[in-house]
Enzyme design. Structure first.
Site, PDB file in Angstrom:
ATOM      1  N   LEU A   1      54.705  48.256  11.281  1.00 44.97           N
ATOM      2  CA  LEU A   1      55.237  48.529   9.939  1.00 44.97           C
ATOM      3  C   LEU A   1      54.744  49.875   9.413  1.00 44.97           C
ATOM      4  O   LEU A   1      54.971  50.222   8.266  1.00 44.97           O
ATOM      5  CB  LEU A   1      54.828  47.410   8.967  1.00 44.97           C
ATOM      6  CG  LEU A   1      55.273  45.997   9.367  1.00 44.97           C
ATOM      7  CD1 LEU A   1      54.826  44.983   8.308  1.00 44.97           C
ATOM      8  CD2 LEU A   1      56.784  45.928   9.546  1.00 44.97           C
TER       9      LEU A   1
ATOM     10  N   ASP B   1      45.831  41.652  13.615  1.00 47.88           N
ATOM     11  CA  ASP B   1      44.788  42.609  13.251  1.00 47.88           C
ATOM     12  C   ASP B   1      44.267  43.163  14.581  1.00 47.88           C
ATOM     13  O   ASP B   1      43.725  42.407  15.398  1.00 47.88           O
ATOM     14  CB  ASP B   1      43.695  41.854  12.481  1.00 47.88           C
ATOM     15  CG  ASP B   1      42.458  42.707  12.212  1.00 47.88           C
ATOM     16  OD1 ASP B   1      42.355  43.822  12.775  1.00 47.88           O
ATOM     17  OD2 ASP B   1      41.589  42.242  11.459  1.00 47.88           O
TER      18      ASP B   1
ATOM     19  N   ILE C   1      49.339  44.053  10.719  1.00 50.18           N
ATOM     20  CA  ILE C   1      48.338  43.262   9.991  1.00 50.18           C
ATOM     21  C   ILE C   1      48.944  42.600   8.758  1.00 50.18           C
ATOM     22  O   ILE C   1      48.406  41.658   8.211  1.00 50.18           O
ATOM     23  CB  ILE C   1      47.113  44.138   9.626  1.00 50.18           C
ATOM     24  CG1 ILE C   1      45.915  43.283   9.218  1.00 50.18           C
ATOM     25  CG2 ILE C   1      47.465  45.170   8.557  1.00 50.18           C
ATOM     26  CD1 ILE C   1      44.604  44.037   9.209  1.00 50.18           C
ATOM     27  N   ARG C   2      50.105  43.119   8.306  1.00 47.56           N
ATOM     28  CA  ARG C   2      50.740  42.518   7.117  1.00 47.56           C
ATOM     29  C   ARG C   2      52.159  42.056   7.453  1.00 47.56           C
ATOM     30  O   ARG C   2      52.763  42.533   8.417  1.00 47.56           O
ATOM     31  CB  ARG C   2      50.770  43.520   5.958  1.00 47.56           C
ATOM     32  CG  ARG C   2      51.497  44.793   6.273  1.00 47.56           C
ATOM     33  CD  ARG C   2      51.179  45.902   5.271  1.00 47.56           C
ATOM     34  NE  ARG C   2      51.578  47.191   5.829  1.00 47.56           N
ATOM     35  CZ  ARG C   2      52.752  47.768   5.591  1.00 47.56           C
ATOM     36  NH1 ARG C   2      53.630  47.205   4.806  1.00 47.56           N
ATOM     37  NH2 ARG C   2      53.036  48.941   6.132  1.00 47.56           N
TER      38      ARG C   2
ATOM     39  N   TYR D   1      38.751  61.329  11.928  1.00 42.51           N
ATOM     40  CA  TYR D   1      40.046  61.084  12.583  1.00 42.51           C
ATOM     41  C   TYR D   1      40.133  61.867  13.894  1.00 42.51           C
ATOM     42  O   TYR D   1      40.534  61.341  14.934  1.00 42.51           O
ATOM     43  CB  TYR D   1      41.156  61.519  11.619  1.00 42.51           C
ATOM     44  CG  TYR D   1      42.571  61.367  12.103  1.00 42.51           C
ATOM     45  CD1 TYR D   1      43.162  60.119  12.220  1.00 42.51           C
ATOM     46  CD2 TYR D   1      43.343  62.500  12.384  1.00 42.51           C
ATOM     47  CE1 TYR D   1      44.478  59.990  12.616  1.00 42.51           C
ATOM     48  CE2 TYR D   1      44.666  62.373  12.776  1.00 42.51           C
ATOM     49  CZ  TYR D   1      45.233  61.125  12.894  1.00 42.51           C
ATOM     50  OH  TYR D   1      46.532  61.000  13.281  1.00 42.51           O
TER      51      TYR D   1
END
Ligand code: SER
Length: 314
Positions: free
Chosen positions: A10, A50, A35-36, A139
């Protein structure tokens, strides 16, 4: 690639990658995970994952019968700077779990690296494929470590790992969120809605960029290339254009003549941008698997403005 599982489905890249893969390989042959929960109903298989839960990742891939894993879940550069330990745990923990899943189930593997894998000592113009990589951001450290890990899993365990170094990706579908190159997406929404934009990146800051359709095609092309063609496997430099905020504003002004840009520079994101290259040399990707971008800045701007106008008016 016949049965593909995608993490971070997503997210900025994942949400469009899923659609492309489902068109090309069949809706039921692409398992989207995130995760969502998706906000709108998704056409095709979806599972909550996750990526720090390696057992669940492996179990899902096994149950689905995946032959390919595309690991897209990650925190972007500015969010990683805000919370470096979260970035380490998610970006590195997730990647190791994904590589272990690929090793256990013998999956072909893709994960993106980034222009963020370079640092201040990297040559800024025509940045070579093989050069200094001493990034100064969490990062970037995650991305270099990831490149090395992917090479390691190939050499040590024979996992078919592949990847590119993406520049800033521009798209009208999902907003990036938490990246340094996000200004080059935000600007289009503000141009259409308000006719002006205040940039958090300074004039004169050049960064590589690419339009999302070219990024998605690059993923498919690299994955479909015969392994014998590859000298490098991971972390291919790819890019389509390089501009600074003022040049992007000028390109927008060709469509919206009254458009104005102002600057309110965010020191954190500016210092990240200053540590990244101006423009990458993509000759290894071109030579080894025929990488070629189709959208230049003007073509991208024309399409972005058209699609965002449609979106805003809907
Ligand atoms: N677009 C990413 C970022 O800005 C770079 O990989 O963090």
């Amino acid at each position: 690639m016949k049965k593909i599982m995608v993490t971070g489905a997503l997210g900025q890249i994942g949400s469009e990658l899923i659609v492309k893969l489902r068109n090309e390989y069949g809706t039921d042959n692409v398992l989207a995970t995130d995760i969502r929960e998706p906000q709108t109903e998704m056409d095709g298989p979806f599972a909550i994952l996750d990526v720090t839960d390696g057992d669940k990742m492996t179990a899902l891939a096994k149950e689905f019968g995946a032959d390919t894993l595309m690991h897209m879940a990650a925190l972007l550069s500015a969010r990683a700077e805000e919370n470096p330990m979260l970035a380490w745990n998610l970006n590195m923990g997730g990647l190791v779990n994904a590589l272990e899943t690929a090793r256990a189930l013998n999956l072909q593997f893709f994960t993106p690296s980034s222009i963020g894998s370079f640092g201040p000592s990297t040559p800024k113009d025509h940045t070579p494929q093989d050069t200094f990589q001493r990034p100064t951001t969490m990062y970037g450290i995650n991305k270099v470590s990831g490149e090395l890990l992917c090479d390691y899993y190939y050499h040590k365990f024979g996992v078919d790992t592949r990847g590119v170094r993406f520049p800033g990706l521009i798209s009208y579908v999902a907003q990036p969120g938490g990246g340094t190159t996000d200004y080059a997406v935000d600007i289009f929404y503000k141009a259409v809605e308000d006719g002006n934009y205040t940039s958090f990146i300074a004039e004169g800051t050049y960064m590589d960029m690419m339009y999302m359709p070219d990024a998605l095609q690059a993923i498919v092309d690299l994955m479909e290339t015969d392994a014998d063609n590859l000298i490098h496997r991971n972390a291919f430099n790819v890019t389509a254009m390089s501009f600074d905020p003022a040049e992007l504003a000028a390109a927008i002004r060709k469509h919206i003549p009254s458009f104005e840009i102002a600057y309110d520079v965010d020191p954190v994101r500016q210092s990240i941008a200053d540590s990244w290259p101006n423009s990458l040399d993509c000759s290894a990707a071109e030579a080894e698997w025929g990488f070629q971008a189709t959208y230049d800045m003007d073509a991208m701007v024309t399409d972005m403005l058209e699609k965002i106008r449609e979106k805003v008016n809907a």
